[in-house]
Design a protein around this motif. Structure first.
Motif, PDB file in Angstrom:
ATOM      1  N   VAL A 258       0.839  -1.197   0.000  1.00 37.57           N
ATOM      2  CA  VAL A 258       0.000   0.000   0.000  1.00 37.57           C
ATOM      3  C   VAL A 258       0.870   1.242   0.000  1.00 37.57           C
ATOM      4  N   ASP A 259       0.315   2.306  -0.539  1.00 33.30           N
ATOM      5  CA  ASP A 259       0.907   3.633  -0.404  1.00 33.30           C
ATOM      6  C   ASP A 259       0.515   4.189   0.956  1.00 33.30           C
ATOM      7  N   ILE A 260       1.455   4.820   1.658  1.00 31.57           N
ATOM      8  CA  ILE A 260       1.187   5.242   3.036  1.00 31.57           C
ATOM      9  C   ILE A 260       0.270   6.455   3.119  1.00 31.57           C
ATOM     10  N   TRP A 261      -0.038   7.075   1.983  1.00 34.13           N
ATOM     11  CA  TRP A 261      -1.038   8.146   1.953  1.00 34.13           C
ATOM     12  C   TRP A 261      -2.391   7.645   1.442  1.00 34.13           C
ATOM     13  N   GLY A 262      -2.481   6.345   1.196  1.00 32.66           N
ATOM     14  CA  GLY A 262      -3.745   5.764   0.759  1.00 32.66           C
ATOM     15  C   GLY A 262      -4.065   5.974  -0.701  1.00 32.66           C
ATOM     16  N   LYS A 263      -3.051   6.251  -1.527  1.00 33.63           N
ATOM     17  CA  LYS A 263      -3.307   6.531  -2.940  1.00 33.63           C
ATOM     18  C   LYS A 263      -3.503   5.264  -3.763  1.00 33.63           C
ATOM     19  N   TRP A 264      -2.926   4.138  -3.317  1.00 31.92           N
ATOM     20  CA  TRP A 264      -3.076   2.892  -4.063  1.00 31.92           C
ATOM     21  C   TRP A 264      -2.825   1.699  -3.145  1.00 31.92           C
ATOM     22  N   SER A 265      -3.302   0.550  -3.591  1.00 36.15           N
ATOM     23  CA  SER A 265      -2.991  -0.719  -2.930  1.00 36.15           C
ATOM     24  C   SER A 265      -2.778  -1.770  -4.008  1.00 36.15           C
ATOM     25  N   GLU A 266      -1.985  -2.783  -3.678  1.00 39.86           N
ATOM     26  CA  GLU A 266      -1.753  -3.907  -4.590  1.00 39.86           C
ATOM     27  C   GLU A 266      -1.780  -5.186  -3.769  1.00 39.86           C
ATOM     28  N   LEU A 267      -2.728  -6.038  -4.064  1.00 41.54           N
ATOM     29  CA  LEU A 267      -2.923  -7.272  -3.308  1.00 41.54           C
ATOM     30  C   LEU A 267      -2.605  -8.469  -4.194  1.00 41.54           C
ATOM     31  N   ARG A 268      -1.689  -9.309  -3.721  1.00 40.81           N
ATOM     32  CA  ARG A 268      -1.357 -10.536  -4.452  1.00 40.81           C
ATOM     33  C   ARG A 268      -1.788 -11.736  -3.629  1.00 40.81           C
ATOM     34  N   GLN A 269      -2.639 -12.550  -4.229  1.00 40.44           N
ATOM     35  CA  GLN A 269      -3.094 -13.807  -3.640  1.00 40.44           C
ATOM     36  C   GLN A 269      -2.841 -14.898  -4.672  1.00 40.44           C
ATOM     37  N   GLY A 270      -1.906 -15.801  -4.378  1.00 35.39           N
ATOM     38  CA  GLY A 270      -1.485 -16.773  -5.380  1.00 35.39           C
ATOM     39  C   GLY A 270      -0.793 -16.057  -6.526  1.00 35.39           C
ATOM     40  N   GLN A 271      -1.213 -16.323  -7.757  1.00 35.95           N
ATOM     41  CA  GLN A 271      -0.622 -15.685  -8.932  1.00 35.95           C
ATOM     42  C   GLN A 271      -1.423 -14.476  -9.407  1.00 35.95           C
ATOM     43  N   ILE A 272      -2.441 -14.113  -8.661  1.00 30.62           N
ATOM     44  CA  ILE A 272      -3.318 -13.010  -9.068  1.00 30.62           C
ATOM     45  C   ILE A 272      -2.981 -11.758  -8.266  1.00 30.62           C
ATOM     46  N   SER A 273      -2.723 -10.660  -8.977  1.00 27.32           N
ATOM     47  CA  SER A 273      -2.471  -9.370  -8.340  1.00 27.32           C
ATOM     48  C   SER A 273      -3.549  -8.379  -8.764  1.00 27.32           C
ATOM     49  N   ILE A 274      -4.099  -7.679  -7.804  1.00 26.81           N
ATOM     50  CA  ILE A 274      -5.124  -6.670  -8.075  1.00 26.81           C
ATOM     51  C   ILE A 274      -4.652  -5.344  -7.498  1.00 26.81           C
ATOM     52  N   ARG A 275      -4.594  -4.332  -8.351  1.00 24.40           N
ATOM     53  CA  ARG A 275      -4.165  -3.003  -7.936  1.00 24.40           C
ATOM     54  C   ARG A 275      -5.359  -2.054  -7.956  1.00 24.40           C
ATOM     55  N   GLU A 276      -5.523  -1.307  -6.891  1.00 25.53           N
ATOM     56  CA  GLU A 276      -6.568  -0.294  -6.806  1.00 25.53           C
ATOM     57  C   GLU A 276      -5.914   1.064  -6.587  1.00 25.53           C
ATOM     58  N   THR A 277      -6.444   2.079  -7.237  1.00 26.74           N
ATOM     59  CA  THR A 277      -5.964   3.440  -7.030  1.00 26.74           C
ATOM     60  C   THR A 277      -7.114   4.297  -6.525  1.00 26.74           C
ATOM     61  N   ALA A 278      -6.776   5.233  -5.665  1.00 26.86           N
ATOM     62  CA  ALA A 278      -7.824   6.055  -5.066  1.00 26.86           C
ATOM     63  C   ALA A 278      -7.488   7.536  -5.068  1.00 26.86           C
ATOM     64  N   GLY A 279      -6.207   7.877  -5.086  1.00 23.03           N
ATOM     65  CA  GLY A 279      -5.852   9.272  -4.876  1.00 23.03           C
ATOM     66  C   GLY A 279      -6.084   9.638  -3.422  1.00 23.03           C
ATOM     67  N   GLU A 280      -5.742  10.847  -3.064  1.00 22.94           N
ATOM     68  CA  GLU A 280      -5.937  11.307  -1.694  1.00 22.94           C
ATOM     69  C   GLU A 280      -7.329  11.914  -1.574  1.00 22.94           C
ATOM     70  N   ASP A 281      -8.188  11.290  -0.778  1.00 20.21           N
ATOM     71  CA  ASP A 281      -9.581  11.711  -0.648  1.00 20.21           C
ATOM     72  C   ASP A 281      -9.685  12.786   0.433  1.00 20.21           C
ATOM     73  N   LEU A 282      -9.578  14.046   0.020  1.00 12.18           N
ATOM     74  CA  LEU A 282      -9.588  15.143   0.986  1.00 12.18           C
ATOM     75  C   LEU A 282     -10.953  15.319   1.630  1.00 12.18           C
ATOM     76  N   ASN A 283     -12.016  15.036   0.886  1.00 13.99           N
ATOM     77  CA  ASN A 283     -13.353  15.169   1.464  1.00 13.99           C
ATOM     78  C   ASN A 283     -13.636  14.090   2.497  1.00 13.99           C
ATOM     79  N   ALA A 284     -12.981  12.928   2.359  1.00 16.46           N
ATOM     80  CA  ALA A 284     -13.144  11.884   3.369  1.00 16.46           C
ATOM     81  C   ALA A 284     -12.625  12.357   4.721  1.00 16.46           C
ATOM     82  N   VAL A 285     -11.565  13.160   4.710  1.00 20.11           N
ATOM     83  CA  VAL A 285     -11.026  13.701   5.961  1.00 20.11           C
ATOM     84  C   VAL A 285     -12.085  14.550   6.661  1.00 20.11           C
TER      85      VAL A 285
END
Length: 337
Positions: A258-285
């Motif tokens: 994961v990015d420590i600012w929450g901009k992306w994550s990458e999860l690998r389970q077995g041979q499958i990798s899934i990457r998610e991007t979010a950017g910095e959600d200022l309104n969530a704060v």
């Protein structure tokens, strides 16, 4: 009702939040603000003017004395050395508090903030993006549910051209900043470990390198969490242009990065990798802070957690001064759910 907000410190971080928040369905009313820079004040007022022009005060003391009764909360975004004093003053005026990281320069100041919060009975939310990121929270929930198996080890790194980027900034004036790259940018990595594991630090050993300056720029930290999991963290603040991070969590059945600012994550389970991007959600704060103040959710970034991080930093400096001696923390981070 919109949150009635006062702002102490109108620099670039505060301006970035303001640009997002004025467009939010939860847009606060900016009642009053203060900053030592006339240019920063002018920029901030221009950003928020559409919702009504805030009153401008010369000092934080004047703002609190005149406006506390008209406010619900204060947002503090000043040089680190002023966090504790302004935080205690806001709490003494009975206001909830959104406070930029790090909460304090050391564990002594952190304890004073906790004591002021207890007397006031108000909320203190420390604005670490990893604690306020919806993406990282979802990943943490999956880990807590057992999907990934047991946590085995943690590795993290963060790098930035911090030395050249902030060469004329208060960030490189120790009396204002309280430290260098690892205390400033690096604090996000220390917090992200807590956020993603839900486990406090038990002990730490460190080596810091100032590279001839009055503050640390490069270093390595080896820690153990309370459950015995090992944590290796690397920091470099004097390198090529940019700023990037990666926190890797090794589980029995998955590897999560994961990015420590929450901009992306990458999860690998077995041979499958899934990457998610979010950017910095200022309104969530803003949403999380408002919900926390209203009692609609638990505080995701508490003063207790920041006290734990402040003690960690105290011990990191002490360990480095004594050849990497392993030192044990006495504080607990509180509820990390």
């Amino acid at each position: 009702m919109p949150l009635k907000l006062g702002v102490i410190g109108c620099g670039l971080k505060a301006a970035g939040y303001a640009r997002a928040w004025v467009k939010s369905p939860l847009a606060p009313t900016f009642v009053a603000l203060t900053d030592t820079s006339p240019a920063s004040v002018e920029r901030f007022v221009e950003i928020v003017r559409q919702g009504g022009e805030p009153k401008v005060y010369d000092t934080a003391d004047a703002l609190l004395a005149s406006e506390a009764a008209n406010l619900d909360a204060i947002y503090i975004s000043t040089p680190h050395a002023f966090h504790a004093g302004y935080a205690k003053a806001a709490l003494e005026h009975g206001l909830d508090l959104l406070l930029e990281k790090p909460m304090s320069l050391n564990s002594h100041e952190a304890r004073e903030i906790l004591e002021a919060r207890e007397r006031a009975g108000r909320q203190v939310v420390v604005a670490y993006q990893s604690s306020l990121s919806p993406l990282l929270r979802r990943m943490r929930e999956r880990a807590d549910a057992g999907e990934f198996g047991a946590l085995l080890a943690v590795h993290g790194e963060v790098w930035e051209n911090w030395q050249s980027r902030y060469g004329t900034s208060w960030k490189q004036v120790p009396a204002l900043s309280g430290g260098g790259f690892i205390f400033d940018t690096g604090s996000h990595l220390f917090n992200a470990v807590l956020q993603m594991t839900g486990i406090g630090y038990q002990s730490v050993s460190a080596s810091l390198d100032n590279r001839g300056r009055d503050f640390e720029l490069v270093g390595g930290v080896f820690a153990k969490l309370e459950n015995g999991t090992t944590v290796n963290l690397t920091f470099c603040g004097d390198t090529i242009p940019g700023c990037e991070s990666c926190l890797t969590l090794f589980y029995e059945r998955a590897i999560l990065r994961v990015d420590i600012w929450g901009k992306w994550s990458e999860l690998r389970q077995g041979q499958i990798s899934i990457r998610e991007t979010a950017g910095e959600d200022l309104n969530a704060v803003l949403e999380i802070f408002a919900d926390t103040c209203a009692g609609r959710r638990a505080n995701p970034s508490t003063a207790e957690r920041s006290l734990h991080l402040a003690e960690l930093w105290d011990l990191i400096k002490q360990s480095s001064q004594h050849g990497g001696e392993r030192l044990t923390l006495q504080t607990k981070p509180g509820d990390l759910k």
